[in-house]
Design an enzyme around this catalytic site. Sequence first.
Site, PDB file in Angstrom:
ATOM      1  N   GLN A 140       0.878  -1.166   0.000  1.00  0.00           N
ATOM      2  CA  GLN A 140       0.000   0.000   0.000  1.00  0.00           C
ATOM      3  C   GLN A 140       0.915   1.215   0.000  1.00  0.00           C
ATOM      4  O   GLN A 140       1.453   1.601   1.033  1.00  0.00           O
ATOM      5  CB  GLN A 140      -0.918   0.002   1.226  1.00  0.00           C
ATOM      6  CG  GLN A 140      -1.696   1.292   1.419  1.00  0.00           C
ATOM      7  CD  GLN A 140      -2.608   1.629   0.247  1.00  0.00           C
ATOM      8  OE1 GLN A 140      -3.179   0.743  -0.373  1.00  0.00           O
ATOM      9  NE2 GLN A 140      -2.742   2.900  -0.062  1.00  0.00           N
ATOM     10  N   GLN A 142       0.348   4.482  -1.269  1.00  0.00           N
ATOM     11  CA  GLN A 142      -0.187   5.825  -1.049  1.00  0.00           C
ATOM     12  C   GLN A 142      -0.100   6.174   0.439  1.00  0.00           C
ATOM     13  O   GLN A 142      -0.407   5.324   1.281  1.00  0.00           O
ATOM     14  CB  GLN A 142      -1.646   5.893  -1.508  1.00  0.00           C
ATOM     15  CG  GLN A 142      -2.209   7.297  -1.633  1.00  0.00           C
ATOM     16  CD  GLN A 142      -3.676   7.299  -2.045  1.00  0.00           C
ATOM     17  OE1 GLN A 142      -4.484   6.554  -1.500  1.00  0.00           O
ATOM     18  NE2 GLN A 142      -4.028   8.115  -3.020  1.00  0.00           N
ATOM     19  N   PRO A 273      -6.058  -1.574   5.051  1.00  0.00           N
ATOM     20  CA  PRO A 273      -6.508  -0.411   5.820  1.00  0.00           C
ATOM     21  C   PRO A 273      -7.562   0.464   5.166  1.00  0.00           C
ATOM     22  O   PRO A 273      -8.121   1.339   5.829  1.00  0.00           O
ATOM     23  CB  PRO A 273      -5.211   0.386   6.032  1.00  0.00           C
ATOM     24  CG  PRO A 273      -4.359   0.031   4.858  1.00  0.00           C
ATOM     25  CD  PRO A 273      -4.677  -1.409   4.548  1.00  0.00           C
ATOM     26  N   TYR A 274      -7.836   0.259   3.886  1.00  0.00           N
ATOM     27  CA  TYR A 274      -8.773   1.136   3.182  1.00  0.00           C
ATOM     28  C   TYR A 274      -9.951   0.329   2.625  1.00  0.00           C
ATOM     29  O   TYR A 274      -9.923  -0.899   2.583  1.00  0.00           O
ATOM     30  CB  TYR A 274      -8.068   1.872   2.045  1.00  0.00           C
ATOM     31  CG  TYR A 274      -6.942   2.762   2.506  1.00  0.00           C
ATOM     32  CD1 TYR A 274      -7.199   3.934   3.213  1.00  0.00           C
ATOM     33  CD2 TYR A 274      -5.614   2.426   2.257  1.00  0.00           C
ATOM     34  CE1 TYR A 274      -6.165   4.748   3.655  1.00  0.00           C
ATOM     35  CE2 TYR A 274      -4.575   3.238   2.696  1.00  0.00           C
ATOM     36  CZ  TYR A 274      -4.862   4.397   3.397  1.00  0.00           C
ATOM     37  OH  TYR A 274      -3.842   5.199   3.834  1.00  0.00           O
ATOM     38  N   GLY A 275     -10.980   1.057   2.169  1.00  0.00           N
ATOM     39  CA  GLY A 275     -12.087   0.383   1.503  1.00  0.00           C
ATOM     40  C   GLY A 275     -11.611  -0.199   0.184  1.00  0.00           C
ATOM     41  O   GLY A 275     -11.958  -1.309  -0.197  1.00  0.00           O
ATOM     42  N   GLY A 276     -10.804   0.576  -0.474  1.00  0.00           N
ATOM     43  CA  GLY A 276     -10.206   0.120  -1.721  1.00  0.00           C
ATOM     44  C   GLY A 276      -9.025   1.004  -2.048  1.00  0.00           C
ATOM     45  O   GLY A 276      -8.931   2.139  -1.569  1.00  0.00           O
ATOM     46  N   MET A 277      -8.120   0.493  -2.832  1.00  0.00           N
ATOM     47  CA  MET A 277      -7.007   1.290  -3.344  1.00  0.00           C
ATOM     48  C   MET A 277      -6.996   1.127  -4.843  1.00  0.00           C
ATOM     49  O   MET A 277      -6.947   0.009  -5.366  1.00  0.00           O
ATOM     50  CB  MET A 277      -5.677   0.838  -2.733  1.00  0.00           C
ATOM     51  CG  MET A 277      -4.475   1.622  -3.254  1.00  0.00           C
ATOM     52  SD  MET A 277      -4.609   3.399  -2.894  1.00  0.00           S
ATOM     53  CE  MET A 277      -3.655   4.089  -4.255  1.00  0.00           C
ATOM     54  N   GLU A 278      -7.019   2.252  -5.533  1.00  0.00           N
ATOM     55  CA  GLU A 278      -7.257   2.299  -6.965  1.00  0.00           C
ATOM     56  C   GLU A 278      -6.060   1.916  -7.799  1.00  0.00           C
ATOM     57  O   GLU A 278      -5.808   2.528  -8.855  1.00  0.00           O
ATOM     58  CB  GLU A 278      -7.721   3.702  -7.349  1.00  0.00           C
ATOM     59  CG  GLU A 278      -6.735   4.827  -7.093  1.00  0.00           C
ATOM     60  CD  GLU A 278      -6.788   5.461  -5.723  1.00  0.00           C
ATOM     61  OE1 GLU A 278      -6.245   6.564  -5.552  1.00  0.00           O
ATOM     62  OE2 GLU A 278      -7.380   4.848  -4.798  1.00  0.00           O
ATOM     63  N   HIS A 302     -16.504   3.534  -6.784  1.00  0.00           N
ATOM     64  CA  HIS A 302     -15.553   4.589  -6.419  1.00  0.00           C
ATOM     65  C   HIS A 302     -14.169   4.286  -6.985  1.00  0.00           C
ATOM     66  O   HIS A 302     -13.546   5.150  -7.625  1.00  0.00           O
ATOM     67  CB  HIS A 302     -15.480   4.713  -4.891  1.00  0.00           C
ATOM     68  CG  HIS A 302     -14.564   5.806  -4.417  1.00  0.00           C
ATOM     69  ND1 HIS A 302     -15.003   7.097  -4.201  1.00  0.00           N
ATOM     70  CD2 HIS A 302     -13.232   5.805  -4.136  1.00  0.00           C
ATOM     71  CE1 HIS A 302     -13.982   7.842  -3.808  1.00  0.00           C
ATOM     72  NE2 HIS A 302     -12.893   7.078  -3.761  1.00  0.00           N
ATOM     73  N   GLU A 303     -13.705   3.069  -6.774  1.00  0.00           N
ATOM     74  CA  GLU A 303     -12.338   2.740  -7.192  1.00  0.00           C
ATOM     75  C   GLU A 303     -12.182   2.729  -8.707  1.00  0.00           C
ATOM     76  O   GLU A 303     -11.162   3.163  -9.235  1.00  0.00           O
ATOM     77  CB  GLU A 303     -11.901   1.404  -6.587  1.00  0.00           C
ATOM     78  CG  GLU A 303     -11.917   1.364  -5.061  1.00  0.00           C
ATOM     79  CD  GLU A 303     -11.159   2.518  -4.414  1.00  0.00           C
ATOM     80  OE1 GLU A 303     -10.177   3.007  -5.005  1.00  0.00           O
ATOM     81  OE2 GLU A 303     -11.552   2.938  -3.315  1.00  0.00           O
ATOM     82  N   HIS A 306     -11.653   6.049 -10.155  1.00  0.00           N
ATOM     83  CA  HIS A 306     -10.271   6.511 -10.072  1.00  0.00           C
ATOM     84  C   HIS A 306      -9.489   6.210 -11.352  1.00  0.00           C
ATOM     85  O   HIS A 306      -8.416   6.803 -11.572  1.00  0.00           O
ATOM     86  CB  HIS A 306      -9.566   5.829  -8.901  1.00  0.00           C
ATOM     87  CG  HIS A 306      -9.639   6.588  -7.611  1.00  0.00           C
ATOM     88  ND1 HIS A 306      -9.173   7.873  -7.482  1.00  0.00           N
ATOM     89  CD2 HIS A 306     -10.116   6.239  -6.386  1.00  0.00           C
ATOM     90  CE1 HIS A 306      -9.342   8.282  -6.238  1.00  0.00           C
ATOM     91  NE2 HIS A 306      -9.914   7.313  -5.546  1.00  0.00           N
ATOM     92  N   GLU A 325      -9.879  12.741  -4.963  1.00  0.00           N
ATOM     93  CA  GLU A 325     -10.995  12.107  -4.251  1.00  0.00           C
ATOM     94  C   GLU A 325     -12.325  12.819  -4.420  1.00  0.00           C
ATOM     95  O   GLU A 325     -13.372  12.179  -4.444  1.00  0.00           O
ATOM     96  CB  GLU A 325     -10.648  11.970  -2.765  1.00  0.00           C
ATOM     97  CG  GLU A 325      -9.466  11.053  -2.503  1.00  0.00           C
ATOM     98  CD  GLU A 325      -9.695   9.610  -2.978  1.00  0.00           C
ATOM     99  OE1 GLU A 325     -10.829   9.251  -3.328  1.00  0.00           O
ATOM    100  OE2 GLU A 325      -8.711   8.850  -2.991  1.00  0.00           O
ATOM    101  N   ASP A 383      -0.451  11.274   5.502  1.00  0.00           N
ATOM    102  CA  ASP A 383      -1.364  10.319   6.144  1.00  0.00           C
ATOM    103  C   ASP A 383      -2.114  10.956   7.299  1.00  0.00           C
ATOM    104  O   ASP A 383      -3.254  10.570   7.607  1.00  0.00           O
ATOM    105  CB  ASP A 383      -0.595   9.096   6.652  1.00  0.00           C
ATOM    106  CG  ASP A 383      -0.179   8.156   5.533  1.00  0.00           C
ATOM    107  OD1 ASP A 383      -0.756   8.254   4.427  1.00  0.00           O
ATOM    108  OD2 ASP A 383       0.729   7.339   5.759  1.00  0.00           O
ATOM    109  N   TYR A 391     -12.664  14.013   0.140  1.00  0.00           N
ATOM    110  CA  TYR A 391     -13.708  13.290  -0.580  1.00  0.00           C
ATOM    111  C   TYR A 391     -15.002  14.113  -0.624  1.00  0.00           C
ATOM    112  O   TYR A 391     -15.550  14.368  -1.699  1.00  0.00           O
ATOM    113  CB  TYR A 391     -14.008  11.960   0.113  1.00  0.00           C
ATOM    114  CG  TYR A 391     -12.901  10.957   0.147  1.00  0.00           C
ATOM    115  CD1 TYR A 391     -12.963   9.799  -0.630  1.00  0.00           C
ATOM    116  CD2 TYR A 391     -11.793  11.111   0.984  1.00  0.00           C
ATOM    117  CE1 TYR A 391     -11.947   8.841  -0.574  1.00  0.00           C
ATOM    118  CE2 TYR A 391     -10.780  10.175   1.031  1.00  0.00           C
ATOM    119  CZ  TYR A 391     -10.858   9.044   0.257  1.00  0.00           C
ATOM    120  OH  TYR A 391      -9.862   8.106   0.306  1.00  0.00           O
TER     121      TYR A 391
END
Length: 622
Positions: A140, A142, A273-278, A302-303, A306, A325, A383, A391
Amino acid sequence: MADTIIHTPRDPNTLSNYNNWRTTRTAVSIDILFDEQILKGKVTHTLKSITNAETKEILLDSSHVQVDNVEVNGKKHKFELGPRLEPYGSALKIYLDDGVPNDTEVDVCIDFATTAACTALQWMTPAQTSNKRHPYMFSQAQAIHARSIFPNIDTPDVKAPFDFTIRSPLPVVASGIPAESNPKQASADGELETYRFTQPVPIPSYLFAIASGDIAFAPIGPRSTVATGPDELAGCKWELQNDTEKQLKAAESLVFPYKWGQYNVLVLPPSFPYGGMENPIYTFATPTIISGDRQNVDVVAHELSHSWSGNLVSNASWEHFWLNEGWTTYLERRIQAIIHGGDKWRDFSAIIGWSALTDSIRNFGETHEFTKLIVDLKGKDPDDAFSSVPYEKGFVFLYYIEKLIGQDQFDKFIPHYFETWSMKSLDSYDFKTTLLDFFQYDKATSQKLENIDWDTWFYKPGYPPKPDYDTSLVDEVYALADQWQRFTKDQNSDFTPKPSDIQGWSANQLVVLLERMLLFPQPLPVEHARYLGSTYSLRESQNVEVSSRYYQVALLSGDTSIKGHVVDMLGKVGRMKFVRPLYRHLIIMDVELATETFEKNKDFYHPICRAMVKKMLMGDKS
């Protein structure tokens, strides 16, 4: 003599001298060593000089990376790691024998290995995975964690194509198109197998992504695959196959055709850690979207949005994160309107988003720097600024512009914006200029755009003006919330809660109900919070969006009986959207239990999440 070319860097969160150099291509060759829990290999950056003042050094970002050797154009060169500058790491300085003239490319090859302090990687033992058969790892990067994998120019203001050569004993996915020759299953004898990927579309370093483990694959559309653990594959396929292609087509109708070839989803272990990473080609997604009811697949909307906003068109620095976002949230909600049938659906989602925005602003404070659209991140960790603000405040700004000039006019601008900045990076001022220039010959629209107070939108902390959303889908939810509030205030109320109150409701309507209750001036009494949970079966909900919010309502009420449920969830879910508020409330109720829970589960959490919770336990609200 020609004037000196000076490029002013726009990103304060990099130690690289990217005002002198730009990456034009990156190739990585990596071995995934599960026993040692490290990545080891070579990275080759093709760098182009962009100043005519001949430069004799290259500065790259690095953080906790072991650098063993550096070659420039095939020859060894002297290098050194500078002193560590938190939170940005240590600049890798590479000395050049001769100055490099403008527009000249050099190949910089670096032998590297990650270390135990790497903040981008999570390693899981077989015991930490669902079927307990094989280890697992994922990255991850980002916002500024790619520099802890290998030295690079780690800023979203620089983009380049990537080539991946990855050796692992287990299946691999990466943010590139997989080669047809890639192995289809784990190595039978545990030896390293070679996996190749290519990413021809230029991407910033934070979109570099790899994962490896006991991964199986299944189609979920004509250009989409889901990848996950073998035991979870059938459930993930069912959850995603109905909507993914519909969402892609809806997005294409708003912008222009998808440019990345494949759109795939990797459903990761629960510590993600996230809902999604694009990540391009493969969205990395939390397993909390797999709820068995297809109620949470809007994370995928959402992803995949992106793929245009963020991946194709990127914010130039994390100070302008709303461009990634805010635009993505806007597109996601337009997709919802197309698929579900009308703008009332996007307004319904926006109402949920406003609650999230309210929570973030309340947590930071209305005058906090991180509640602005454009934030000052000089000397700060991006972070720490992560919240719903970019968002939701970003969405509200775009929604405001759309309503100001009309959706038909704004829809003309959308493809122009993404085409203009395709494969490039921009800041908020570029966005403003692009919008105003596009309508400069449309007098009526230009006059409307003159009404925008740009400085207020960009720099004023706190809440933006609240839009007049269509509340038709939440009116009955608000009515029930009002009944609960009156019930709490008046013990003689004739309201009797019953399961039929929520019959036929979607999970998102339950989310709105619980979000509304979290905003009550006075929390529910303990007995009412328990009554709420038992009447509507909220304690036992398998949908984490619902159960986590109910736990917050219960914690806020002072219901100590909920602590066991909260601790159980914090040991099974690593998504910061849920972990952060639950710890925040648990710390208030029982800081010793919160600390004990963190110590027990800290190795389960991703390093980004782990660091954030640790700061919370130390009293840092940001």
